[in-house]
Motif scaffolding. Structure first.
Motif, PDB file in Angstrom:
ATOM      1  N   ALA A 246     -11.984  44.322 -32.290  1.00 57.72           N
ATOM      2  CA  ALA A 246     -11.581  45.636 -31.795  1.00 57.72           C
ATOM      3  C   ALA A 246     -10.545  46.268 -32.724  1.00 57.72           C
ATOM      4  N   LEU A 247      -9.590  45.454 -33.188  1.00 60.13           N
ATOM      5  CA  LEU A 247      -8.569  45.961 -34.099  1.00 60.13           C
ATOM      6  C   LEU A 247      -9.198  46.368 -35.432  1.00 60.13           C
TER       7      LEU A 247
ATOM      8  N   ASP B 115     -12.219  47.369 -35.952  1.00 60.01           N
ATOM      9  CA  ASP B 115     -12.960  48.617 -35.726  1.00 60.01           C
ATOM     10  C   ASP B 115     -12.009  49.814 -35.725  1.00 60.01           C
ATOM     11  N   THR B 116     -10.840  49.630 -35.107  1.00 59.81           N
ATOM     12  CA  THR B 116      -9.867  50.726 -35.014  1.00 59.81           C
ATOM     13  C   THR B 116      -9.316  51.102 -36.386  1.00 59.81           C
TER      14      THR B 116
ATOM     15  N   MET C 156     -12.690  38.588 -30.244  1.00 63.55           N
ATOM     16  CA  MET C 156     -13.026  39.925 -29.751  1.00 63.55           C
ATOM     17  C   MET C 156     -11.891  40.918 -30.016  1.00 63.55           C
ATOM     18  N   LEU C 157     -10.659  40.447 -29.831  1.00 63.43           N
ATOM     19  CA  LEU C 157      -9.524  41.331 -30.083  1.00 63.43           C
ATOM     20  C   LEU C 157      -9.432  41.689 -31.566  1.00 63.43           C
ATOM     21  N   ASP C 158      -9.678  40.711 -32.416  1.00 61.72           N
ATOM     22  CA  ASP C 158      -9.668  40.987 -33.859  1.00 61.72           C
ATOM     23  C   ASP C 158     -10.744  42.000 -34.221  1.00 61.72           C
TER      24      ASP C 158
END
Length: 218
Positions: A5-6, A8-9, A1-3
């Motif tokens: 989000a990153l 997407d950013t 999930m963190l990957d």
């Protein structure tokens, strides 16, 4: 999930990869280095672990469309804020770091003040220590001052949280002074009341015109 989000950013904003690589290198430094000969060495450490955050954040927060400041100056201010925050962390955590065998203070400046690693490990507040700490706090505040103009150049919706963070971090330095420079056994922290009071002040500052525009009007 963190990957995710990153990912997407970085697809939405023009973020460069280099600050990420530098931050990882900074984290690796803590695995092998526990002393810093001088401020030049400490400056580079602060850049790697915190200045990089400022460089990552500017593309996301954005520079105000009406700003007349150069991108270089805004990124420079963001770097200064990261450095100021990390220096503040170091000054706040002297005792905690010493108990882990780490001293992030410049060794040459300690020696000039007549202090040694042993004095840090003993954790006794002396006049020599107070004088040394005043110098370190003054330098951290200098970086905060350098960062201020850059914050005003960010997009309007981004300024409030940055101002709030800056005001609260600067108050940590005030608390170190209020504790008579005892950062060996007392942890400087900003109480809830002061945090709440800082928010409207930060909001008011966020409404000001970018410094580059105010400067042009005078």
């Amino acid at each position: 999930m963190l990957d995710a989000a990153l990912f997407d950013t970085i697809t939405k904003f023009p973020i460069d990869i280099q600050p990420f690589k530098d931050m990882i290198d900074g984290m690796r430094t803590d695995l092998k280095k526990a002393r810093y000969k001088n401020f030049d060495e400490l400056y580079m450490y602060c850049y790697y672990v915190a200045g990089t955050v400022g460089l990552m954040s500017v593309p996301v927060m954005g520079i105000a469309p009406e700003s007349k400041a150069t991108a270089e100056s805004v990124y420079g201010a963001a770097l200064a804020l990261g450095l100021a925050n990390q220096l503040t962390n170091i000054l706040r955590d002297v005792g905690e770091d010493a108990r882990r065998g780490r001293i992030y203070l410049p060794q040459d400046e300690l020696a000039e003040a007549g202090l040694s690693d042993e004095d840090i490990f003993k954790g006794v507040v002396t006049e020599k220590w107070r004088k040394f700490m005043k110098r370190q706090i003054k330098r951290a505040r200098m970086f905060f001052e350098e960062a201020e103009q850059g914050v005003t150049e960010l997009r309007k919706e981004s300024r409030w949280p940055v101002w709030a963070s800056m005001l609260l971090y600067r108050q940590i330095l005030d608390e170190i002074e209020a504790n008579d420079y005892n950062n060996f056994t007392k942890r400087a922290y900003v109480g809830k009341a002061k945090k709440v009071l800082a928010l409207p002040v930060a909001y008011g500052k966020s409404l000001l015109l970018p410094y580059s525009l105010r400067n042009n009007q005078t």
